[in-house]
Design a protein around this motif. Structure first.
Motif, PDB file in Angstrom:
ATOM      1  N   SER A 100       1.129  -1.603   0.076  1.00  0.00           N
ATOM      2  CA  SER A 100       0.258   0.132   0.380  1.00  0.00           C
ATOM      3  C   SER A 100       1.226   1.136  -0.234  1.00  0.00           C
ATOM      4  N   GLY A 101       0.403   2.396  -0.969  1.00  0.00           N
ATOM      5  CA  GLY A 101       1.259   3.341  -0.743  1.00  0.00           C
ATOM      6  C   GLY A 101       1.916   3.983  -1.464  1.00  0.00           C
ATOM      7  N   ASN A 102       2.787   3.988  -1.992  1.00  0.00           N
ATOM      8  CA  ASN A 102       3.299   5.570  -2.652  1.00  0.00           C
ATOM      9  C   ASN A 102       3.790   4.386  -3.866  1.00  0.00           C
ATOM     10  N   ASN A 103       3.270   4.603  -4.764  1.00  0.00           N
ATOM     11  CA  ASN A 103       4.155   3.863  -5.795  1.00  0.00           C
ATOM     12  C   ASN A 103       5.511   4.825  -6.764  1.00  0.00           C
ATOM     13  N   GLY A 104       5.533   5.404  -6.080  1.00  0.00           N
ATOM     14  CA  GLY A 104       6.683   6.535  -7.136  1.00  0.00           C
ATOM     15  C   GLY A 104       7.877   5.965  -7.909  1.00  0.00           C
ATOM     16  N   TYR A 105       8.274   4.937  -6.761  1.00  0.00           N
ATOM     17  CA  TYR A 105       9.092   4.446  -7.493  1.00  0.00           C
ATOM     18  C   TYR A 105       9.346   3.168  -7.503  1.00  0.00           C
ATOM     19  N   GLY A 106       8.076   2.802  -8.190  1.00  0.00           N
ATOM     20  CA  GLY A 106       7.515   1.526  -8.681  1.00  0.00           C
ATOM     21  C   GLY A 106       7.450   0.729  -7.475  1.00  0.00           C
ATOM     22  N   GLN A 107       7.380   1.195  -6.091  1.00  0.00           N
ATOM     23  CA  GLN A 107       7.362  -0.057  -5.397  1.00  0.00           C
ATOM     24  C   GLN A 107       6.016  -0.825  -5.321  1.00  0.00           C
ATOM     25  N   LEU A 108       5.372  -0.757  -5.616  1.00  0.00           N
ATOM     26  CA  LEU A 108       4.345  -1.110  -5.863  1.00  0.00           C
ATOM     27  C   LEU A 108       4.425  -2.391  -7.204  1.00  0.00           C
ATOM     28  N   CYS A 109       4.863  -2.100  -8.139  1.00  0.00           N
ATOM     29  CA  CYS A 109       5.377  -2.569  -9.083  1.00  0.00           C
ATOM     30  C   CYS A 109       4.274  -2.445 -10.087  1.00  0.00           C
ATOM     31  N   LYS A 110       3.426  -1.244 -10.304  1.00  0.00           N
ATOM     32  CA  LYS A 110       2.553  -0.529 -10.737  1.00  0.00           C
ATOM     33  C   LYS A 110       3.385   0.103 -12.199  1.00  0.00           C
ATOM     34  N   SER A 111       3.054   1.024 -12.973  1.00  0.00           N
ATOM     35  CA  SER A 111       3.465   2.163 -14.342  1.00  0.00           C
ATOM     36  C   SER A 111       3.512   3.139 -12.800  1.00  0.00           C
ATOM     37  N   ILE A 112       4.726   3.654 -12.940  1.00  0.00           N
ATOM     38  CA  ILE A 112       5.294   4.434 -12.568  1.00  0.00           C
ATOM     39  C   ILE A 112       4.164   5.952 -12.746  1.00  0.00           C
ATOM     40  N   GLY A 113       3.460   6.725 -11.151  1.00  0.00           N
ATOM     41  CA  GLY A 113       2.874   7.718 -11.154  1.00  0.00           C
ATOM     42  C   GLY A 113       1.383   7.547 -10.239  1.00  0.00           C
TER      43      GLY A 113
END
Length: 400
Positions: free
Chosen positions: A178-191
């Motif tokens: 959960s949380g920030n994906n700004g550096y790909g932490q959640l393995c999603k396209s960054i944004g």
């Protein structure tokens, strides 16, 4: 490294019992080397477990301590009564972190702490929730000290906090975040639109069960039960073992040979570097440990800094490294090294017991100094507890 400075304590161990159930002890024989603080060239042992004295003053009955951690500047304990306790210097008092259920584990970082209950539900205590990293369904501000339930239909057994994200391991060992994906932490396209305010499955690796993992400031290192292994997230200091400093949003393998990876027994991660410990007691590091100690791939730490004996265990908090050696403890960061040795018992002898458990932490005690603590529990009623603050020139040694 700065010049070593010496301080000694030769007090003999004396036990007294209080009617509140927590034994009172004097200082054990301990030697400190390399403690530097505000121009003082020696340290002295000044007090006997003042934190525990506060428990008595508050007439709080605490069980055997099973685990210690630091939530920012706050010491958090878990006892065998399944209670979590937090000490705040501001109020000079202990508070039980009551969530209405037995607490079976705690996990803290510099801005948040998580309590796992015997129902495998998770509650958060935090200073901020700017990216929805607590997984409570929103990213609004939180009141520190209040407990917030993580919103999920899934039950979790482990929690690993980063700075703007959190990883949750489910009962069937699937990784959520959960949380920030700004550096790909959640393995999603960054944004920013890919952030999540509740735990979601890390889809890229959802077909595999987690064996061992760690969360860094904005990245993840994980080894699966299958033997497959992955790193993803920020890599600006080569903390993921890759030399190109490129953010990794799609998981890549740990860049080490299969034999080494299969022997890894512990992973810990900070903002700028990651550490891996193997069964052979080899400790590997990748990233920036200090201005002068940097590596762009996983390298044995002994090749970068002097380690006088075998590493038994280690801990990292906020870019400060604590090494548990056979006869001593080394605390090292970019400012220098401090060594602690106990003359009563060999640390390696304590840890050789099949029942031995180790909990240790080092964390900012204030803006100008650090607090370090470690706990070795080697049966249900006996443990060592060391706590010391490098800006106060004092050391607590608690031996039960």
């Amino acid at each position: 490294m700065g010049q070593s400075i010496f301080g000694y304590s030769n007090n003999s161990l004396t036990q007294k019992h209080s009617h509140h159930g927590l034994p009172k002890y004097r200082i054990s024989q301990t030697r400190i080397t390399g403690l530097k603080s505000f121009g003082r060239n020696t340290i002295s042992i000044k007090r006997t477990c003042n934190l525990y004295e506060n428990l008595r003053k508050q007439k709080i009955n605490i069980g055997t301590i099973l685990k210690i951690d630091m939530l920012g500047n706050y010491l958090v304990l878990l006892d065998d009564y399944n209670n979590a306790w937090m000490f705040t210097e501001k109020n000079n008092s202990w508070e039980r972190l009551n969530v209405g259920f037995k607490v079976i584990d705690i996990s803290c970082n510099e801005i948040s702490g998580f309590l796992i209950t015997d129902k495998n539900e998770v509650y958060a205590v935090a200073e901020q929730n700017s990216w929805g990293q607590l997984g409570i369904g929103q990213k609004t501000s939180v009141n520190f000290g209040e407990r917030y339930k993580v919103e999920s239909d899934e039950l979790f057994s482990e929690v690993y906090g980063g700075y703007g994200h959190t990883y949750f391991v489910s009962l069937n060992r699937i990784l959520y975040g959960s949380g920030n994906n700004g550096y790909g932490q959640l393995c999603k396209s960054i944004g920013s639109n890919t952030n999540s305010y509740t735990p979601i499955v890390i889809d890229e690796i959802s077909h595999e069960r987690v064996k061992l993992m760690a969360s860094g400031y904005a990245y993840c290192v994980v080894i699966m039960e299958s033997g497959n292994n992955y790193v993803f997230g920020i890599n600006d200091h080569s903390q993921l073992g890759y030399s190109d400093y490129t953010t990794i949003a799609t998981p890549k393998p740990i860049p080490l040979d299969a034999e080494t990876i299969n022997s890894i027994i512990k992973i810990e991660a900070t903002q700028q570097f990651c550490l891996l410990l193997t069964k052979q007691m080899k400790l590997y590091i990748s990233g920036s440990f200090s201005k002068d100690i940097k590596t762009q791939s996983f390298t044995e730490l002994k090749d970068l800094i002097k380690i006088p004996s075998t590493v038994v265990n280690f801990s990292v908090k906020y870019n400060t490294l604590m090494l548990i050696l056979e006869n001593s403890i080394i605390v090292e960061d970019s400012f220098g090294r401090m060594t602690i040795s106990n003359t009563d018992k060999r640390i390696s002898d304590l840890l050789s017991s099949k029942n031995a458990k180790l909990s240790l932490t080092c964390a900012p005690y204030s803006s100008t100094c650090y607090a370090y603590s470690f706990l070795i529990q080697y049966d249900i009623s006996s443990h060592f507890f060391y706590s010391f603050h490098d800006c106060k020139s004092d050391v607590d040694v608690f031996t039960q």
